[in-house]
Design a protein around this motif. Structure first.
Motif, PDB file in Angstrom:
ATOM      1  N   HIS A 114       1.271  -0.721  -0.033  1.00  0.00           N
ATOM      2  CA  HIS A 114      -0.178  -0.198  -0.409  1.00  0.00           C
ATOM      3  C   HIS A 114       0.939   1.358   0.132  1.00  0.00           C
ATOM      4  O   HIS A 114       0.338   2.421   0.363  1.00  0.00           O
ATOM      5  N   PHE A 115       2.146   1.433  -0.298  1.00  0.00           N
ATOM      6  CA  PHE A 115       2.737   2.507  -0.903  1.00  0.00           C
ATOM      7  C   PHE A 115       3.366   2.619  -1.776  1.00  0.00           C
ATOM      8  O   PHE A 115       3.485   1.757  -3.108  1.00  0.00           O
ATOM      9  N   LEU A 116       3.070   4.560  -2.523  1.00  0.00           N
ATOM     10  CA  LEU A 116       3.380   4.923  -3.919  1.00  0.00           C
ATOM     11  C   LEU A 116       4.334   5.599  -3.619  1.00  0.00           C
ATOM     12  O   LEU A 116       4.563   6.443  -3.420  1.00  0.00           O
ATOM     13  N   VAL A 117       5.385   5.400  -4.941  1.00  0.00           N
ATOM     14  CA  VAL A 117       6.432   6.521  -4.800  1.00  0.00           C
ATOM     15  C   VAL A 117       6.511   6.711  -6.224  1.00  0.00           C
ATOM     16  O   VAL A 117       6.329   6.774  -7.785  1.00  0.00           O
ATOM     17  N   ALA A 118       6.465   8.206  -5.821  1.00  0.00           N
ATOM     18  CA  ALA A 118       6.477   9.160  -7.211  1.00  0.00           C
ATOM     19  C   ALA A 118       7.717   9.584  -7.299  1.00  0.00           C
ATOM     20  O   ALA A 118       7.780  10.538  -6.185  1.00  0.00           O
ATOM     21  N   VAL A 119       8.536  10.472  -8.085  1.00  0.00           N
ATOM     22  CA  VAL A 119       9.528  11.054  -8.133  1.00  0.00           C
ATOM     23  C   VAL A 119       9.677  11.633  -9.019  1.00  0.00           C
ATOM     24  O   VAL A 119       8.927  11.813 -10.768  1.00  0.00           O
ATOM     25  N   SER A 120       9.626  13.901  -8.516  1.00  0.00           N
ATOM     26  CA  SER A 120       9.451  14.613 -10.362  1.00  0.00           C
ATOM     27  C   SER A 120      10.891  14.737  -9.852  1.00  0.00           C
ATOM     28  O   SER A 120      12.043  14.063  -9.691  1.00  0.00           O
ATOM     29  N   THR A 121      11.284  16.173 -10.492  1.00  0.00           N
ATOM     30  CA  THR A 121      12.582  16.865 -10.777  1.00  0.00           C
ATOM     31  C   THR A 121      13.342  16.992  -9.908  1.00  0.00           C
ATOM     32  O   THR A 121      14.503  16.863  -9.565  1.00  0.00           O
ATOM     33  N   ARG A 122      13.115  17.648  -8.416  1.00  0.00           N
ATOM     34  CA  ARG A 122      13.590  17.724  -7.309  1.00  0.00           C
ATOM     35  C   ARG A 122      12.956  17.519  -5.830  1.00  0.00           C
ATOM     36  O   ARG A 122      13.551  17.503  -4.966  1.00  0.00           O
ATOM     37  N   HIS A 123      11.987  16.302  -6.529  1.00  0.00           N
ATOM     38  CA  HIS A 123      11.570  15.550  -5.131  1.00  0.00           C
ATOM     39  C   HIS A 123      10.880  14.508  -5.156  1.00  0.00           C
ATOM     40  O   HIS A 123      10.608  13.639  -6.469  1.00  0.00           O
ATOM     41  N   VAL A 176       6.113   9.924  -1.224  1.00  0.00           N
ATOM     42  CA  VAL A 176       6.103   8.249  -0.752  1.00  0.00           C
ATOM     43  C   VAL A 176       4.464   8.876   0.021  1.00  0.00           C
ATOM     44  O   VAL A 176       4.196   9.008   0.407  1.00  0.00           O
ATOM     45  N   TRP A 177       4.004   7.519  -1.051  1.00  0.00           N
ATOM     46  CA  TRP A 177       2.596   8.176  -0.941  1.00  0.00           C
ATOM     47  C   TRP A 177       1.967   6.427   0.410  1.00  0.00           C
ATOM     48  O   TRP A 177       2.435   5.400  -0.320  1.00  0.00           O
ATOM     49  N   ASN A 178       0.876   6.729   1.442  1.00  0.00           N
ATOM     50  CA  ASN A 178       0.439   5.431   1.429  1.00  0.00           C
ATOM     51  C   ASN A 178      -0.904   5.323   1.605  1.00  0.00           C
ATOM     52  O   ASN A 178      -2.016   6.681   1.102  1.00  0.00           O
ATOM     53  N   LEU A 179      -1.844   4.403   0.394  1.00  0.00           N
ATOM     54  CA  LEU A 179      -2.541   4.213  -0.423  1.00  0.00           C
ATOM     55  C   LEU A 179      -3.693   4.066   0.689  1.00  0.00           C
ATOM     56  O   LEU A 179      -4.966   4.120   0.111  1.00  0.00           O
ATOM     57  N   LEU A 180      -3.242   3.938   2.121  1.00  0.00           N
ATOM     58  CA  LEU A 180      -4.944   3.473   2.944  1.00  0.00           C
ATOM     59  C   LEU A 180      -5.494   4.893   2.950  1.00  0.00           C
ATOM     60  O   LEU A 180      -6.592   4.610   3.302  1.00  0.00           O
ATOM     61  N   THR A 181      -4.374   6.132   3.269  1.00  0.00           N
ATOM     62  CA  THR A 181      -4.827   7.085   4.067  1.00  0.00           C
ATOM     63  C   THR A 181      -4.549   8.311   2.461  1.00  0.00           C
ATOM     64  O   THR A 181      -5.502   9.523   2.973  1.00  0.00           O
ATOM     65  N   CYS A 182      -4.341   7.546   1.453  1.00  0.00           N
ATOM     66  CA  CYS A 182      -4.178   8.784   0.462  1.00  0.00           C
ATOM     67  C   CYS A 182      -3.842  10.152   1.077  1.00  0.00           C
ATOM     68  O   CYS A 182      -3.878  11.314   0.538  1.00  0.00           O
ATOM     69  N   SER A 183      -2.276  10.147   1.758  1.00  0.00           N
ATOM     70  CA  SER A 183      -1.379  11.011   2.185  1.00  0.00           C
ATOM     71  C   SER A 183      -0.408  10.769   1.838  1.00  0.00           C
ATOM     72  O   SER A 183      -0.105   9.877   1.585  1.00  0.00           O
ATOM     73  N   VAL A 184       0.317  11.857   1.792  1.00  0.00           N
ATOM     74  CA  VAL A 184       1.591  12.010   1.879  1.00  0.00           C
ATOM     75  C   VAL A 184       2.201  11.245   3.114  1.00  0.00           C
ATOM     76  O   VAL A 184       2.267  12.015   3.894  1.00  0.00           O
ATOM     77  N   TRP A 185       2.804  10.077   2.472  1.00  0.00           N
ATOM     78  CA  TRP A 185       3.542   9.229   4.290  1.00  0.00           C
ATOM     79  C   TRP A 185       5.021  10.142   4.823  1.00  0.00           C
ATOM     80  O   TRP A 185       5.469  10.206   5.141  1.00  0.00           O
ATOM     81  N   TYR A 186       6.330  10.885   3.554  1.00  0.00           N
ATOM     82  CA  TYR A 186       7.357  11.598   3.941  1.00  0.00           C
ATOM     83  C   TYR A 186       7.882  11.782   2.527  1.00  0.00           C
ATOM     84  O   TYR A 186       7.034  11.168   1.219  1.00  0.00           O
TER      85      TYR A 186
END
Length: 756
Positions: A614-623, A626-636
């Motif tokens: 239940h984690f999703l990692v998204a990488v942008s240009t400078r950041h 890590v999303w928690n898909l259970l709460t749909c919030s940014v984990w860190y």
């Protein structure tokens, strides 16, 4: 590994290799302790043992030993710290070989025991050794060519009032050549290698004045070194000059050619030297030895032969001296009969020829090709009987893949083909021709249009493969094809099932296969993604039904460009990176479930991947988010240092554990921003105190100074992140998720995303 100025990303390779190793028995994973993976196999010509049962191949800083009849790896000689540039047999002992390297050392090996017998530091790493040869009659005498890295800086040339521009430029060039030399030709006493274990002999060996003698210097870099029959002379080619050093009189003869020379070879029984130049011409120089004195120099007589359209890359005389073999960019082996000058050809060898060798029994030719392959050819039938294939260094794909069926790493091979490489046994498995084409040479100096495979994906069992190939625009327009392949057990290869030309309007950004269903998703940089499924259709040729792939649906979201896509481990979710938003779709029902909007600053997302359950990692240009898909919030969140930018990077997630790896490049160096557990950045919206990175564990001035110094210095080349399974601060997590619920996520009630 840096290849032609570009980096082939090794980090995703190591992540999947480590996972593969854990699943192997101890007997099969023994090859991992060898550390003898990859390497350039054709940098030096192969060398055969005196009994012709073993073939030595230099692979970067190691020497690999193969059985001649089966091409199986039987041993590795390891010890050099830089690339090996030459390998020679010991004329005194048939079980020993010499190697020289860019680290400035000569090493003597006992290949029967796989041990280093002697070592001698001839030069410092600032003067790497590029060529090496041994006197055929005096085994203690060797000839070396070293190339100093740094040249001496001299005084500037003053311009006289009477000098014209042409005269002044000529004097500047002449003075530069006098002050600095591109290479040095040395004579070395090899007896020191035998006494390296003796302290007294080792102490005397350090006196280089007694063991190393400078013969002459070169104005340009050397491109070849060869010793004549009986050691009466040896030849060096440098730039447009052929230099012949007579060992009896200690004199040098310089012969100038009209263009740059690329390779040199010496006749085994006669005083005849063959050179190749950059225009494809071969010159035969006849050296006079008997009447050669310093007071009576004679001009060398030469003869010219021409067939190659491009530069001659390799030359070799046969052992009897009746034939001369040549090769180059045309991928054709040319056999010249010296008595009649008639030619015999062996075409379609698969890649340009870069080195040539012959076994002692005159039964095999060993040809090193530009595709990092050593091909063994029977001298009578002129047929390829065996080969040693290494990594084919080509442009890397967007994502590194492994074949679940054969557990091989899948890479770009020769133009238009995929290479399946077995990392456990360090050997080539198969080649799959995605875009069939013949090996062609350039017409004049115009480069050929490049053909590469940008994406590849496999089903869970490995019996279905999907590829995206692209032909760069040349004489024709750019062509992108999406192809579906099915594995055939009878032929042990993949057979084309469906081909779709121009599946999207623009370039394809990602390609993913569903982990359980016959479903493939392709995304494009334009604004849509397509879902492909396997179905039964009527076949007009066989008057029956055939299973083919077709497009089932097309998805869009607010006309945003799509940079990446990924399936969850169970296949229930499909994450699409649409601009600055991550869209979560149900791939089976074509329903938009949720959109994850990242906190500011808003940046284009480059990669997304599911980690764990239940984690999703998204990488942008400078950041990195890590999303928690259970709460749909940014984990860190992790913010990169300001000087770094994710232009080229790779993101790999572990298959079973909540662990992922990121490798990013800064210019020509690989850098990383963590070595352990990632944490939330102080400037990120969610300041969770999870497992703290050492550089941010304290807010003291000492810690801050260390952090600044760490950002300035070069960082390690690997980054591993582990995700904590429980939230470190539940109260802060709940408040933060409630406060940022509207900013960080949105439900599926909006109508901006749609399937067609």
């Amino acid at each position: 590994r840096r290849v032609h100025g570009e980096f082939v990303d090794p980090l995703g390779l190591c992540a999947m290799l480590h996972q593969h190793r854990r699943e192997l028995p101890s007997s099969e994973s023994a090859g991992f302790e060898n550390g003898a993976y990859g390497g350039v196999l054709t940098r030096c010509p192969p060398v055969f043992s005196p009994d012709c049962k073993t073939m030595f191949v230099c692979a970067s800083s190691i020497v690999k030993m193969y059985q001649t009849h089966s091409c199986e790896l039987i041993g590795v000689l390891r010890g050099h710290t830089a690339t090996i540039t030459d390998l020679q047999l010991n004329p005194k002992n048939p079980t020993q070989v010499y190697t020289c390297s860019l680290d400035g050392t000569i090493r003597l090996w006992d290949y029967a025991e796989l041990q280093e017998f002697g070592r001698w530091q001839v030069m410092t790493p600032a003067c790497p050794l590029t060529h090496f040869a041994i006197h055929p009659n005096q085994w203690t005498t060797g000839f070396l060519i070293c190339t100093p890295v740094k040249r001496k800086a001299g005084k500037p040339t003053t311009r006289k009032p009477s000098d014209t521009d042409e005269d002044y430029n000529m004097r500047v060039e002449r003075n530069l050549r006098r002050r600095s030399k591109a290479a040095l030709v040395l004579q070395v006493d090899l007896k020191a290698c035998y006494n390296s274990s003796n302290r007294k002999s080792k102490k005397n060996a350090n006196k280089k004045g007694n063991l190393v003698r400078k013969l002459f210097s070169l104005d340009d870099a050397a491109s070849g070194l060869a010793v004549g029959p009986g050691g009466a002379f040896f030849c060096v080619v440098s730039g447009c000059k052929l230099l012949v050093w007579y060992t009896g009189t200690n004199t040098v003869r310089k012969c100038t050619h009209t263009c740059a020379l690329t390779v040199v070879a010496v006749h085994p029984t006669q005083a005849c030297v063959a050179t190749g130049d950059e225009k494809g011409q071969i010159q035969l120089w006849f050296v006079q030895i008997q009447d050669e004195t310093p007071s009576k120099p004679q001009q060398l007589v030469s003869n010219t032969m021409h067939w190659h359209a491009h530069a001659v890359a390799s030359l070799m005389f046969t052992m009897d001296g009746n034939y001369l073999l040549s090769g180059g960019e045309e991928a054709v082996l040319v056999l010249w009969h010296l008595a009649s000058l008639q030619r015999q050809f062996l075409p379609r060898l698969g890649a340009p020829l870069v080195s040539l060798a012959m076994s002692g029994d005159a039964k095999l030719y060993a040809i090193g090709c530009a595709d990092n392959c050593v091909r063994l050819i029977n001298t009578l039938s002129l047929r390829v009987v065996n080969s040693v294939q290494g990594f084919k260094f080509a442009a890397p794909m967007q994502k590194l893949r492994t074949d679940p069926r054969s557990r091989c790493v899948v890479l770009n091979g020769r133009p238009g083909a995929l290479q399946f490489y077995d990392l456990v046994n360090d050997r080539h498995y198969i080649d799959v021709d995605i875009v069939p084409r013949n090996t062609l040479s350039r017409r004049d100096e115009k480069p050929l249009p490049a053909v590469g495979i940008d994406h590849v994906a496999f089903s869970r069992d490995g019996y279905t493969m999907v590829t995206v190939d692209r032909t760069e625009p040349g004489e024709t327009n750019e062509l992108i094809s999406l192809k579906f392949w099915t594995y055939d057990e009878a032929s042990d290869n993949y057979i084309l099932n469906t081909r779709v030309d121009s599946p999207h309007k623009g370039k394809i950004s990602s390609l993913n296969h569903h982990p359980r269903e016959d479903l493939v998703v392709s995304t494009a940089f334009t604004n849509n993604f397509k879902v492909w499924t396997l179905c039964d259709l009527e076949d007009s040729d066989t008057q029956g039904r055939a299973r083919v792939w077709r497009c089932r649906s097309v998805g869009v979201y607010r006309d945003y460009s799509i940079n990446d896509g990924a399936f969850s481990p169970d296949g229930s979710l499909l994450a699409i990176a649409c601009g600055m938003v991550v869209c979560l779709w149900d791939p089976l029902r074509n329903v938009l479930l949720r959109t994850l909007s990242h906190p500011p600053p808003r940046e284009q997302l480059r990669r997304v991947v599911f980690v764990g359950q239940h984690f999703l990692v998204a990488v942008s240009t400078r950041h990195m988010f890590v999303w928690n898909l259970l709460t749909c919030s940014v984990w860190y969140t992790y913010r990169l240092p300001p000087r770094l930018e994710l232009r080229r990077f790779n993101l790999v997630a572990h298959a079973t554990e909540p662990l992922f790896v990121i490798c990013l490049l800064e210019g020509n160096d690989a850098v990383s921003f963590s070595n352990d557990t990632a944490t939330s950045h102080p400037d990120s919206p969610n300041k969770h105190k999870s497992s703290v990175h050492p550089s941010s564990a304290s807010n003291s001035p000492t810690r801050r100074r260390k952090k600044k110094n760490q950002n300035r210095s070069n960082l390690p080349s690997s980054s591993s992140f582990s995700i904590p399974q429980t939230h470190p601060n539940p109260k802060h997590s709940n408040n933060n998720s409630n406060n940022n619920n509207n900013n960080s996520s949105s439900n599926n009630n909006n109508n901006n995303g749609d399937f067609v």
